[in-house]
Every structure is written in C-alpha cells, then in structure tokens.
Design a protein around this motif. Structure first.
Motif, PDB file in Angstrom:
ATOM      1  N   UNK A   7       0.839  -1.194   0.000  1.00 47.78           N
ATOM      2  CA  UNK A   7       0.000   0.000   0.000  1.00 47.78           C
ATOM      3  C   UNK A   7       0.866   1.232   0.000  1.00 47.78           C
ATOM      4  N   UNK A   8       0.266   2.370  -0.281  1.00 43.65           N
ATOM      5  CA  UNK A   8       1.036   3.606  -0.337  1.00 43.65           C
ATOM      6  C   UNK A   8       1.529   4.016   1.049  1.00 43.65           C
ATOM      7  N   UNK A   9       2.490   4.944   1.100  1.00 45.96           N
ATOM      8  CA  UNK A   9       2.924   5.457   2.404  1.00 45.96           C
ATOM      9  C   UNK A   9       1.732   6.025   3.176  1.00 45.96           C
ATOM     10  N   UNK A  10       1.744   5.837   4.473  1.00 42.54           N
ATOM     11  CA  UNK A  10       0.729   6.385   5.379  1.00 42.54           C
ATOM     12  C   UNK A  10      -0.664   5.794   5.166  1.00 42.54           C
ATOM     13  N   UNK A  11      -0.741   4.636   4.547  1.00 47.12           N
ATOM     14  CA  UNK A  11      -2.042   4.011   4.297  1.00 47.12           C
ATOM     15  C   UNK A  11      -2.596   3.315   5.534  1.00 47.12           C
ATOM     16  N   UNK A  12      -1.710   2.884   6.427  1.00 47.26           N
ATOM     17  CA  UNK A  12      -2.154   2.138   7.599  1.00 47.26           C
ATOM     18  C   UNK A  12      -1.665   0.707   7.599  1.00 47.26           C
ATOM     19  N   UNK A  81       5.792  -1.484  -2.496  1.00 53.12           N
ATOM     20  CA  UNK A  81       5.597  -1.733  -3.925  1.00 53.12           C
ATOM     21  C   UNK A  81       6.508  -2.867  -4.384  1.00 53.12           C
ATOM     22  N   UNK A  82       6.140  -4.101  -4.114  1.00 52.61           N
ATOM     23  CA  UNK A  82       7.010  -5.199  -4.535  1.00 52.61           C
ATOM     24  C   UNK A  82       7.087  -5.298  -6.056  1.00 52.61           C
ATOM     25  N   UNK A  83       8.289  -5.514  -6.536  1.00 53.57           N
ATOM     26  CA  UNK A  83       8.502  -5.688  -7.976  1.00 53.57           C
ATOM     27  C   UNK A  83       7.912  -7.027  -8.409  1.00 53.57           C
ATOM     28  N   UNK A  84       7.873  -7.250  -9.702  1.00 52.07           N
ATOM     29  CA  UNK A  84       7.385  -8.531 -10.230  1.00 52.07           C
ATOM     30  C   UNK A  84       8.221  -9.690  -9.679  1.00 52.07           C
ATOM     31  N   UNK A  85       9.523  -9.472  -9.564  1.00 52.18           N
ATOM     32  CA  UNK A  85      10.403 -10.515  -9.034  1.00 52.18           C
ATOM     33  C   UNK A  85      10.065 -10.844  -7.578  1.00 52.18           C
ATOM     34  N   UNK A  86       9.859  -9.813  -6.775  1.00 54.40           N
ATOM     35  CA  UNK A  86       9.491 -10.059  -5.378  1.00 54.40           C
ATOM     36  C   UNK A  86       8.105 -10.693  -5.274  1.00 54.40           C
ATOM     37  N   UNK A  87       7.152 -10.221  -6.067  1.00 45.98           N
ATOM     38  CA  UNK A  87       5.807 -10.820  -6.024  1.00 45.98           C
ATOM     39  C   UNK A  87       5.870 -12.293  -6.390  1.00 45.98           C
ATOM     40  N   UNK A  88       6.679 -12.649  -7.388  1.00 47.80           N
ATOM     41  CA  UNK A  88       6.836 -14.061  -7.771  1.00 47.80           C
ATOM     42  C   UNK A  88       7.424 -14.860  -6.613  1.00 47.80           C
ATOM     43  N   UNK A 109      -3.416  13.476   2.363  1.00 50.62           N
ATOM     44  CA  UNK A 109      -3.589  14.326   3.546  1.00 50.62           C
ATOM     45  C   UNK A 109      -2.635  13.885   4.666  1.00 50.62           C
ATOM     46  N   UNK A 110      -2.544  12.598   4.896  1.00 47.79           N
ATOM     47  CA  UNK A 110      -1.651  12.073   5.928  1.00 47.79           C
ATOM     48  C   UNK A 110      -0.188  12.373   5.606  1.00 47.79           C
ATOM     49  N   UNK A 111       0.193  12.151   4.363  1.00 51.35           N
ATOM     50  CA  UNK A 111       1.583  12.385   3.959  1.00 51.35           C
ATOM     51  C   UNK A 111       1.933  13.865   4.099  1.00 51.35           C
ATOM     52  N   UNK A 112       1.024  14.739   3.711  1.00 52.00           N
ATOM     53  CA  UNK A 112       1.279  16.178   3.828  1.00 52.00           C
ATOM     54  C   UNK A 112       1.488  16.577   5.284  1.00 52.00           C
ATOM     55  N   UNK A 113       0.808  15.909   6.193  1.00 50.19           N
ATOM     56  CA  UNK A 113       0.893  16.253   7.615  1.00 50.19           C
ATOM     57  C   UNK A 113       2.135  15.698   8.302  1.00 50.19           C
ATOM     58  N   UNK A 114       2.716  14.604   7.773  1.00 51.05           N
ATOM     59  CA  UNK A 114       3.759  13.955   8.565  1.00 51.05           C
ATOM     60  C   UNK A 114       4.961  13.431   7.811  1.00 51.05           C
ATOM     61  N   UNK A 119       8.073  11.389  -0.017  1.00 50.05           N
ATOM     62  CA  UNK A 119       6.962  10.457   0.151  1.00 50.05           C
ATOM     63  C   UNK A 119       5.785  10.827  -0.743  1.00 50.05           C
ATOM     64  N   UNK A 120       5.637  12.112  -1.040  1.00 50.87           N
ATOM     65  CA  UNK A 120       4.580  12.525  -1.972  1.00 50.87           C
ATOM     66  C   UNK A 120       4.837  11.895  -3.344  1.00 50.87           C
ATOM     67  N   UNK A 121       6.098  11.827  -3.741  1.00 53.27           N
ATOM     68  CA  UNK A 121       6.443  11.198  -5.024  1.00 53.27           C
ATOM     69  C   UNK A 121       6.178   9.691  -4.976  1.00 53.27           C
ATOM     70  N   UNK A 122       6.445   9.067  -3.836  1.00 52.29           N
ATOM     71  CA  UNK A 122       6.180   7.630  -3.695  1.00 52.29           C
ATOM     72  C   UNK A 122       4.679   7.369  -3.789  1.00 52.29           C
ATOM     73  N   UNK A 123       3.885   8.233  -3.173  1.00 51.62           N
ATOM     74  CA  UNK A 123       2.424   8.098  -3.260  1.00 51.62           C
ATOM     75  C   UNK A 123       1.979   8.176  -4.713  1.00 51.62           C
TER      76      UNK A 123
END
Length: 146
Positions: A7-12, A81-88, A109-114, A119-123
C-alpha cells in the motif's frame, strides 16, 4: 503464513499488522528496523540515507531467515511496492498479499501532515502503478489517529 502487506505510504499498513499480529509473530517493517538501528531522537520516517541502506540489508536478512520458520510462526512483511520478481517470490512461498489503501485523498492528507516531499512522489508512483493494474486488490483501512 506469510502476509505481505502493500500500500502507499501512510495508508495504515503498520496499523493493519498491529491489529492482527501476536507477540510471537514476526513483523518485518523497514521503518521499525531503521528506528531499531538508529540512535535516540532519530526520525520515525524520512530516515538518513546511510541508516536506510543498513536497515535495508537487515530487512533482506530478516526475510531470508523468517521464511524458514513459516511452519511455526506467522510472518508479516511490509513491502510498499514489490517488484514482479518479489511478487513471484512471495507467490512461491504461498504468501497472502494484502493491500491497504484508505484512498488517495486520505493518503495525501496524511503524507502532507507527517512525511517528506519524497513520500509525496512515492504516493504518486504507487497510485500510478495501481491504476495500471499492477497492484493487488485494495483493502480499506481505518487506522490510528493521525
């Protein structure tokens, strides 16, 4: 059982694991590993480059060892974000892939706050890949108070 939590950063993702894992289970979380390897006052996120490199090596070692014990304990692994190799690899291990995503607006909203601008680019990258169908089914996640 191996649970790979994406999941994205700060998703939980950490909160999802905290709600399910027991004290006996293994939790492999790069943020937790980095905090364990750094001194007092180190940030919870936005880690120093050297600390991140050391923690990543420790994470790889932890994964390699933990999967040897799947018949005895559950292993919860955060991999944004697992790559195809890691997912396999995870599929070969019989992992259950869990994607935690409360929605892009909530995450931003969470990323902007903390979190840092990085991390915005990762999102953005995570949602771009998700929209291309490269991610797994999404699990809504109500998490801790942000």
């Amino acid at each position: 059982m191996l649970y790979v939590v994406t999941g994205p950063p700060a998703a939980g993702k950490s909160s999802w694991i905290e709600a399910r894992a027991t004290a006996r289970d293994i939790v492999i979380d790069l943020d937790r590993i980095t905090r364990a390897l750094t001194g007092p006052g180190a940030p919870q996120w936005n880690h120093d480059e050297i600390a991140s490199k050391v923690a990543l090596r420790a994470r790889y070692a932890a994964i390699d060892e933990a999967v040897k014990h799947l018949h005895q304990v559950d292993v919860y692994l955060i991999h944004t974000m697992p790559s195809a190799r890691w997912r396999a690899r995870y599929q070969r291990l019989g992992a259950e892939i869990v994607t935690v995503d409360p929605g892009e607006d909530v995450v931003r909203e969470r990323v902007a706050a903390m979190r840092s601008d990085e991390m915005k680019r990762v999102v953005s990258r995570w949602y771009r890949q998700y929209r291309k169908g490269d991610a797994r089914p999404v699990t809504a996640q109500a998490t801790r108070q942000w």
